[in-house]
Design a protein around this motif. Structure first.
Motif, PDB file in Angstrom:
ATOM      1  N   SER A   1       0.833  -1.220   0.000  1.00 29.23           N
ATOM      2  CA  SER A   1       0.000   0.000   0.000  1.00 29.23           C
ATOM      3  C   SER A   1       0.857   1.254   0.000  1.00 29.23           C
ATOM      4  O   SER A   1       0.636   2.179   0.793  1.00 29.23           O
ATOM      5  N   GLY A   2       1.849   1.296  -0.899  1.00 28.95           N
ATOM      6  CA  GLY A   2       2.741   2.442  -0.974  1.00 28.95           C
ATOM      7  C   GLY A   2       2.004   3.753  -1.193  1.00 28.95           C
ATOM      8  O   GLY A   2       1.117   3.851  -2.041  1.00 28.95           O
ATOM      9  N   HIS A   3       2.337   4.772  -0.406  1.00 27.50           N
ATOM     10  CA  HIS A   3       1.760   6.116  -0.477  1.00 27.50           C
ATOM     11  C   HIS A   3       0.277   6.129  -0.110  1.00 27.50           C
ATOM     12  O   HIS A   3      -0.439   7.062  -0.465  1.00 27.50           O
ATOM     13  N   ARG A   4      -0.169   5.104   0.601  1.00 22.82           N
ATOM     14  CA  ARG A   4      -1.549   5.056   1.077  1.00 22.82           C
ATOM     15  C   ARG A   4      -1.523   4.989   2.601  1.00 22.82           C
ATOM     16  O   ARG A   4      -0.465   4.738   3.205  1.00 22.82           O
ATOM     17  N   PRO A   5      -2.665   5.182   3.257  1.00 24.19           N
ATOM     18  CA  PRO A   5      -2.677   5.258   4.736  1.00 24.19           C
ATOM     19  C   PRO A   5      -2.064   4.047   5.441  1.00 24.19           C
ATOM     20  O   PRO A   5      -1.460   4.194   6.501  1.00 24.19           O
ATOM     21  N   LYS A   6      -2.217   2.846   4.881  1.00 22.46           N
ATOM     22  CA  LYS A   6      -1.712   1.645   5.549  1.00 22.46           C
ATOM     23  C   LYS A   6      -0.375   1.174   4.968  1.00 22.46           C
ATOM     24  O   LYS A   6      -0.060  -0.011   4.966  1.00 22.46           O
ATOM     25  N   GLN A   7       0.418   2.109   4.508  1.00 17.58           N
ATOM     26  CA  GLN A   7       1.719   1.784   3.912  1.00 17.58           C
ATOM     27  C   GLN A   7       2.593   0.996   4.888  1.00 17.58           C
ATOM     28  O   GLN A   7       2.658   1.298   6.077  1.00 17.58           O
ATOM     29  N   ARG A   8       3.266  -0.023   4.334  1.00 18.57           N
ATOM     30  CA  ARG A   8       4.193  -0.827   5.145  1.00 18.57           C
ATOM     31  C   ARG A   8       5.378  -1.214   4.287  1.00 18.57           C
ATOM     32  O   ARG A   8       5.211  -1.685   3.164  1.00 18.57           O
ATOM     33  N   ILE A   9       6.582  -1.014   4.799  1.00 13.56           N
ATOM     34  CA  ILE A   9       7.809  -1.308   4.057  1.00 13.56           C
ATOM     35  C   ILE A   9       8.654  -2.286   4.868  1.00 13.56           C
ATOM     36  O   ILE A   9       8.865  -2.092   6.067  1.00 13.56           O
ATOM     37  N   GLU A  10       9.146  -3.306   4.198  1.00 16.01           N
ATOM     38  CA  GLU A  10      10.021  -4.278   4.854  1.00 16.01           C
ATOM     39  C   GLU A  10      11.210  -4.562   3.956  1.00 16.01           C
ATOM     40  O   GLU A  10      11.043  -4.881   2.776  1.00 16.01           O
TER      41      GLU A  10
END
Length: 340
Positions: free
Chosen positions: A207-216
């Motif tokens: 969900s890049g650039h959205r409220p639920k963005q998560r990066i690993e």
């Protein structure tokens, strides 16, 4: 003499790429196309992203697997003289609605000269927007592969995965996993591990650039253990990609030509600024043709098809200064080493 009058278009279909979904990354033309449209058609999740921009318009929401239905609806509304915004996340031409729409249009007998206008409004695809969140992983050659086997046979996908893994591309995996498709990402990992170091950097952006963005950030060896879903994009680095200070970077290759010492850029011995590498095409041709080795031996060394090597050995070197310099350098090096 008056110019011939053209009949007004019955309607218009605008294939709009929303980018990642945030209004900050919506292009000015995309925003204007949505404002211009009488009817908005799209996957319900994408329409939700622009809910405040479509108030007062006819909105047709479709499910995930109803792409052809969306295209048919767009054509029907355009035939009624309406302006239709058929939306996709990312770019409409990258795993988006542009392809299915043209298929429906062509089947209906549409041509570019027809009275229904079609405009493609580009948007940033996930490969770009997700890469921007993790550093600079796409600075060198890259490609995208969808792991969805809903429409593409798995052997076709597997061959593509194996080929790009061997060829050392940076790869973005689209549609990597869903509630029903859980094994495809494991098979992709298995194919990549045939050719890549287990410690190859991998970035997973959900969900890049959205409220639920998560990066690993993880590694190829641990990739399948990460949290991955349909809203994730998986970026697999090449053999030179590294992670430093939490940023994933793929070098462009400047270190092959330049050495930076005390803040000054200097070329390595045998290299010239603004010219192809000594191991570029002309230098490589000069090298293999002067080697005296067989096509089979060279093919094994370079990992290239033997028939391609044979053709390269038989080809005539381009007559330019760059090739002449490469040949001269090669002869000099061989003389110095006693090979001539």
């Amino acid at each position: 003499m008056n110019a011939p009058e053209h009949p007004a278009a019955q309607g218009k279909i605008m294939l709009v790429g929303l980018g990642p979904g945030s209004h900050d990354h919506l292009t000015a033309r995309a925003r204007a196309a949505i404002a211009e449209a009488d009817t908005i058609i799209g996957y319900v999740t994408y329409i939700r992203l622009i809910a405040d921009l479509v108030e007062g318009k006819e909105v047709i929401k479709k499910s995930m697997t109803e792409e052809l239905d969306r295209a048919v609806e767009a054509l029907e509304r355009a035939r009624q003289g309406k302006k239709v915004a058929l939306i996709s996340s990312g770019d409409a031409g990258v795993y988006g609605m542009a392809g299915p729409t043209f298929e429906v249009l062509f089947q209906a007998g549409w041509t570019p000269d027809s009275d229904i206008e079609v405009e493609i409004v580009p948007g940033a695809s996930a490969i770009n927007t997700c890469a921007a969140l993790v550093g600079a992983p796409l600075t060198h050659d890259f490609c995208a592969i969808s792991l969805s086997d809903l429409l593409t046979p798995w052997p076709t996908i597997a061959r593509r995965l194996d080929a790009v893994a061997y060829a050392d591309f940076v790869v973005a995996l689209y549609n990597p996993k869903s509630g029903r498709r859980t094994q495809q990402i494991v098979e992709a990992q298995r194919l990549f591990l045939r050719h890549r170091d287990p410690q190859t950097p991998v970035a997973i952006v959900k969900s890049g650039h959205r409220p639920k963005q998560r990066i690993e950030l993880t590694t190829l060896e641990r990739m399948a253990e990460a949290e991955i879903g349909m809203l994730s994009t998986v970026l697999i680095g090449n053999s030179n990609t590294f992670v430093k200070h939490g940023l994933m970077v793929t070098p462009r290759g400047y270190a092959n030509k330049y050495a930076v010492e005390a803040g000054e850029r200097n070329t390595h011995a045998g290299e010239q600024a603004g010219r192809s590498l000594s191991t570029g095409l002309n230098g490589w041709l000069a090298t293999i043709q002067a080697s005296g080795r067989s096509a089979a031996e060279l093919a094994a060394d370079y990992g290239l098809p033997e028939d391609y090597i044979a053709a390269a050995l038989a080809s005539e070197l381009p007559a330019d200064d760059e090739t002449s310099e490469a040949v001269a350098d090669l002869v000099f090096q061989q003389a110095e080493s006693g090979a001539c």
